[in-house]
Enzyme design. Structure first.
Site, mmCIF file in Angstrom:
data_model
loop_
_atom_site.group_PDB
_atom_site.id
_atom_site.type_symbol
_atom_site.label_atom_id
_atom_site.label_comp_id
_atom_site.label_asym_id
_atom_site.label_seq_id
_atom_site.Cartn_x
_atom_site.Cartn_y
_atom_site.Cartn_z
ATOM 1 N N ASP A 24 0.771 -1.222 0.045
ATOM 2 C CA ASP A 24 -0.157 0.173 0.112
ATOM 3 C C ASP A 24 1.114 1.296 0.163
ATOM 4 O O ASP A 24 2.066 1.233 0.602
ATOM 5 C CB ASP A 24 -0.951 -0.066 1.275
ATOM 6 N N ARG A 74 0.234 7.643 -2.829
ATOM 7 C CA ARG A 74 0.713 8.705 -1.821
ATOM 8 C C ARG A 74 2.169 8.982 -2.131
ATOM 9 O O ARG A 74 2.555 10.153 -2.197
ATOM 10 C CB ARG A 74 0.477 8.174 -0.346
ATOM 11 N N TRP A 75 2.860 7.813 -2.659
ATOM 12 C CA TRP A 75 4.317 8.216 -2.882
ATOM 13 C C TRP A 75 4.413 9.213 -4.123
ATOM 14 O O TRP A 75 5.203 9.909 -4.196
ATOM 15 C CB TRP A 75 4.962 6.780 -3.264
ATOM 16 N N HIS A 126 3.142 3.254 -9.154
ATOM 17 C CA HIS A 126 2.881 1.806 -9.248
ATOM 18 C C HIS A 126 4.116 1.298 -10.050
ATOM 19 O O HIS A 126 4.656 0.192 -9.829
ATOM 20 C CB HIS A 126 1.803 1.529 -10.317
ATOM 21 N N SER A 177 -6.707 -6.325 -5.754
ATOM 22 C CA SER A 177 -7.867 -6.562 -5.105
ATOM 23 C C SER A 177 -8.788 -6.732 -6.125
ATOM 24 O O SER A 177 -8.957 -5.855 -7.243
ATOM 25 C CB SER A 177 -8.189 -5.798 -3.994
ATOM 26 N N GLU A 208 -11.620 -5.159 -5.417
ATOM 27 C CA GLU A 208 -12.123 -4.013 -5.526
ATOM 28 C C GLU A 208 -11.383 -2.999 -6.329
ATOM 29 O O GLU A 208 -11.759 -1.805 -6.631
ATOM 30 C CB GLU A 208 -12.249 -3.486 -4.086
ATOM 31 N N LEU A 227 12.119 -20.130 -3.061
ATOM 32 C CA LEU A 227 10.896 -19.084 -2.560
ATOM 33 C C LEU A 227 9.652 -19.657 -3.513
ATOM 34 O O LEU A 227 9.742 -19.566 -4.587
ATOM 35 C CB LEU A 227 11.186 -17.968 -2.593
ATOM 36 N N ARG A 232 -5.361 -1.903 8.599
ATOM 37 C CA ARG A 232 -6.487 -2.745 8.331
ATOM 38 C C ARG A 232 -6.214 -4.067 7.382
ATOM 39 O O ARG A 232 -5.152 -4.000 6.739
ATOM 40 C CB ARG A 232 -7.613 -2.094 7.730
#
Length: 246
Positions: A24, A28-29, A41, A69, A71, A135, A198
């Site tokens: 997240d 804002r960055w 992004h 997501s 959403e 991994l 959250r």
């Protein structure tokens, strides 16, 4: 230089087997630098490279990244187009290095939403890396935890209706076996970047006993030191799973 790992206490595991990250802060960055969200992004994709490399070097078994997501489809069309393009670029440009480093790539979620070209790239990447033992990198795309649980419930209902399973035999293991992550261990550690606290509909069933670390670092700036700090915090906690210790 990364944070020094904290000594484990009591029964705290030395390292998390599975780390899940809600990435997240890209917008804002970018906004803080007067740049379009798409620039955030793109820089976030660089953070993915850093963190995947660091996780493998640190001996983490599984790393799950919440990339898109269910959403996120509501976002502006140009931003969604950029994100889809970045995904295809990542699959084309990074899969060779991932394979060379023994990384196994998995994708969970409704991949069909991304169109046939992206689905083909995902399937090729999964097939190429399927035998790798390093991994395990799990990318959550068009993913929602509630939808995943609902799909598992529908499948159980259909199997019960067809007489394939006795409803009285449906337990937690039966639900788990019908999730996208059926053969993946539950996360030990959930990290969310950018200071938000959250879980945003991410791995709702699977994080029942996960330790949570909320980092103030915006995702495009997240690096090995931040990952090490989160793991150090995890190692310093005592995990009781509902029990008590002396």
């Amino acid at each position: 230089m990364g944070a020094e790992p904290l000594p484990s206490r009591g029964d705290a595991p030395p390292m998390p087997v599975h780390v899940a990250i809600i990435m997240d802060g890209n917008g804002r960055w970018a906004r803080a630098r007067g740049l379009p969200r798409t620039a955030g992004h793109r820089q976030g994709a660089e953070a993915v490279r850093r963190v995947v490399r660091a996780a493998g070097e640190m001996g983490i078994g599984t790393l799950t990244l919440f990339a898109f997501s269910s959403e996120n489809w509501r976002r502006p069309e140009d931003e969604v187009t950029e994100l889809r393009g970045l995904l295809r670029l990542y699959l084309r440009n990074e899969i060779g290095e991932l394979h060379a480093n023994g990384v196994r790539l998995r994708v969970i979620g409704d991949r069909d939403q991304f169109g046939p070209e992206t689905v083909r790239l995902i399937e090729q990447a999964e097939a190429l890396t399927a035998g790798n033992g390093g991994l395990q990198l799990v990318i959550a795309l068009s993913y929602g935890g509630r939808a995943e649980i609902a799909a598992a419930a529908r499948r159980l209902a259909e199997e019960a209706k067809a007489g394939l399973i006795d409803p009285s035999a449906i337990d937690e293991d039966a639900v788990t076996a019908r999730l996208f992550t059926a053969d993946i261990p539950d996360p030990d550690l959930l990290i969310r970047t950018s200071g938000e606290q959250r879980v945003s509909n991410f791995l709702l069933w699977q994080i029942a006993y996960a330790e949570m670390v909320f980092s103030d670092t915006l995702w495009p700036d997240f690096d090995r030191a931040d990952l090490e700090a989160a793991v150090a915090a995890f190692r310093g906690r005592e995990r009781r799973y509902g029990g008590v210790t002396d």
